[in-house]
Design an enzyme around this catalytic site. Structure first.
Site, PDB file in Angstrom:
ATOM      1  N   ASP A  84      63.062-102.668  27.253  1.00 45.14           N
ATOM      2  CA  ASP A  84      62.464-101.570  26.475  1.00 45.14           C
ATOM      3  C   ASP A  84      61.232-102.280  25.697  1.00 45.14           C
ATOM      4  O   ASP A  84      61.722-103.385  24.926  1.00 45.14           O
ATOM      5  CB  ASP A  84      63.380-100.842  25.572  1.00 45.14           C
ATOM      6  CG  ASP A  84      62.890 -99.737  24.610  1.00 45.14           C
ATOM      7  OD1 ASP A  84      62.198 -99.080  25.089  1.00 45.14           O
ATOM      8  OD2 ASP A  84      63.293 -99.647  23.359  1.00 45.14           O
ATOM      9  N   ASP A 106      54.534-103.100  26.992  1.00 41.85           N
ATOM     10  CA  ASP A 106      53.961-102.331  25.666  1.00 41.85           C
ATOM     11  C   ASP A 106      52.992-103.079  25.236  1.00 41.85           C
ATOM     12  O   ASP A 106      53.289-103.985  24.208  1.00 41.85           O
ATOM     13  CB  ASP A 106      55.207-102.127  24.642  1.00 41.85           C
ATOM     14  CG  ASP A 106      54.371-101.164  23.747  1.00 41.85           C
ATOM     15  OD1 ASP A 106      53.305-101.231  23.334  1.00 41.85           O
ATOM     16  OD2 ASP A 106      55.229-101.166  22.498  1.00 41.85           O
ATOM     17  N   HIS A 179      59.495 -93.853  16.517  1.00 43.47           N
ATOM     18  CA  HIS A 179      61.038 -94.496  16.310  1.00 43.47           C
ATOM     19  C   HIS A 179      61.748 -94.629  15.013  1.00 43.47           C
ATOM     20  O   HIS A 179      61.052 -94.702  14.064  1.00 43.47           O
ATOM     21  CB  HIS A 179      60.959 -95.972  16.895  1.00 43.47           C
ATOM     22  CG  HIS A 179      60.169 -96.004  18.245  1.00 43.47           C
ATOM     23  ND1 HIS A 179      58.977 -96.970  18.304  1.00 43.47           N
ATOM     24  CD2 HIS A 179      60.577 -95.878  19.491  1.00 43.47           C
ATOM     25  CE1 HIS A 179      58.662 -97.124  19.670  1.00 43.47           C
ATOM     26  NE2 HIS A 179      59.687 -96.362  20.204  1.00 43.47           N
ATOM     27  N   GLY A 209      63.429 -90.308  20.502  1.00 42.65           N
ATOM     28  CA  GLY A 209      64.105 -89.371  20.739  1.00 42.65           C
ATOM     29  C   GLY A 209      65.177 -88.773  19.698  1.00 42.65           C
ATOM     30  O   GLY A 209      65.379 -87.503  19.545  1.00 42.65           O
ATOM     31  N   ASN A 229      64.183 -91.233  25.477  1.00 38.40           N
ATOM     32  CA  ASN A 229      64.626 -92.695  24.832  1.00 38.40           C
ATOM     33  C   ASN A 229      65.376 -92.502  23.396  1.00 38.40           C
ATOM     34  O   ASN A 229      64.723 -91.847  22.643  1.00 38.40           O
ATOM     35  CB  ASN A 229      63.499 -93.620  24.632  1.00 38.40           C
ATOM     36  CG  ASN A 229      62.950 -94.358  25.762  1.00 38.40           C
ATOM     37  OD1 ASN A 229      63.124 -93.959  26.928  1.00 38.40           O
ATOM     38  ND2 ASN A 229      62.116 -95.178  25.532  1.00 38.40           N
TER      39      ASN A 229
HETATM   40  P1  13P Z   1      64.757 -93.855  18.601  1.00 32.95           P
HETATM   41  O1  13P Z   1      65.423 -94.996  17.756  1.00 32.95           O
HETATM   42  O2  13P Z   1      63.951 -93.115  17.521  1.00 32.95           O
HETATM   43  O3  13P Z   1      65.909 -92.908  19.310  1.00 32.95           O
HETATM   44  O4  13P Z   1      63.847 -94.298  19.691  1.00 32.95           O
HETATM   45  C1  13P Z   1      64.081 -94.921  20.819  1.00 32.95           C
HETATM   46  C2  13P Z   1      63.111 -95.473  21.803  1.00 32.95           C
HETATM   47  O5  13P Z   1      62.065 -94.896  21.621  1.00 32.95           O
HETATM   48  C3  13P Z   1      63.152 -96.809  22.384  1.00 32.95           C
HETATM   49  O6  13P Z   1      62.271 -97.157  23.120  1.00 32.95           O
END
Ligand code: 13P
Length: 281
Positions: A84, A106, A179, A209, A229
């Protein structure tokens, strides 16, 4: 069954549902997520941030742990180990060499031309190893891995240029999600999301998410989101359950009982999210 995310996400795009990416932090989390998704009969992407990989002992440790758990827990549903927010070519290469089945590069903090250059290099290496690649256009801000940044939204033109010049397998366009926890109501640009989805053949990813209301999750899926995510949400659910255990059981000292007191709450939340995302095989 370990695989890259291509088949799972392309099926989700066609079937109008989303595959969850749940980020992992340790062995217990990995086990709970794998067991929950196996029992729900749904595919899952295990997200591993660079910080989480370092915390767990490095990419090789994470990869070996996931592979062995998949085997010993008899997980026959599709599982992807995903880097990620890989910040560099080198980081993606290390994850791929360790056996990750997909990576996100990224390079969204760079200008578009540089983002394209780095992403293209990652795609060339990843595809030569059968690994799928996600990239980011615009910049998704908020707080992740203890780093805070501000957002810039993506445009269709930038998404098209990046896709055409790199051959990525999925794209996370920044369209208002962040995030971590939202301050106020999330303001997602569904119109641009739908336009990008109609003009790009690859699946779209929604980062951040956590905290998006259910109706907006459904709307995002209807606008073409195929992967969502989730990180902070499960962290909060697990921490609340463990805090409750520690406050109510002053005698407990066995780390298995402390850590494990978050298992049920995590599995319940995973089931709710998978139902909300309408995830299926
Ligand atoms: P959250 O921590 O807001 O759920 O986001 C997770 C994310 O996008 C990981 O790449």
């Amino acid at each position: 069954m370990l695989e890259n995310f291509n088949e799972m996400l392309n099926k989700a795009k066609k079937g109008h549902y989303a595959v969850p990416q749940f980020n992992i932090n340790n062995l217990e989390w990995t086990k709970y997520i794998l067991e929950a998704c196996r029992d729900l009969n749904v595919p899952v992407i295990l997200g591993v941030s660079e910080g989480a990989a370092k915390y767990m002992g490095g990419y090789n440790v994470v990869s070996a742990m996931v592979k062995e758990l998949v085997k010993s827990l008899n997980v026959t549903t599709p599982v992807c180990i995903h880097l990620d927010h890989g910040t560099s070519y080198e980081s993606c290469q290390k994850a791929i060499d360790a056996g990750f089945t997909s990576v996100m590069i990224d390079a969204s903090r760079h200008e578009l031309a540089e983002n394209i250059r780095i992403t293209k290099e990652v795609v060339e290496y990843a595809h030569s190893k059968g690994v799928s690649v996600e990239a980011e256009v615009g910049h998704i801000g908020g707080t992740e891995d203890n780093i805070t940044s501000t957002s810039t939204n993506a445009t269709l033109e930038d998404c098209q240029v990046l896709y055409e010049n790199t051959g990525i397998d999925s794209l996370a366009p920044a369209l208002g999600s962040v995030h971590g926890f939202y301050k106020g109501e999330p303001n997602l640009d569904f119109e641009t999301m739908e336009i990008i989805n109609n003009n790009l053949p690859i699946p779209l990813v929604l980062h951040g998410g956590t905290g998006i209301p259910e109706d907006k999750i459904a709307k995002a899926i209807s606008c073409g989101i195929s992967k969502i995510n989730i990180n902070t949400d499960l962290q909060a659910v697990w921490s609340n359950a463990v805090r409750n255990k520690l406050e109510n059981d002053k005698e407990v000292y066995d780390p298995r009982k402390v850590i494990g007191s978050g298992e049920e709450a995590m599995k319940t939340r995973i089931k709710e999210l998978v139902t909300l995302f309408n995830t299926r095989l």
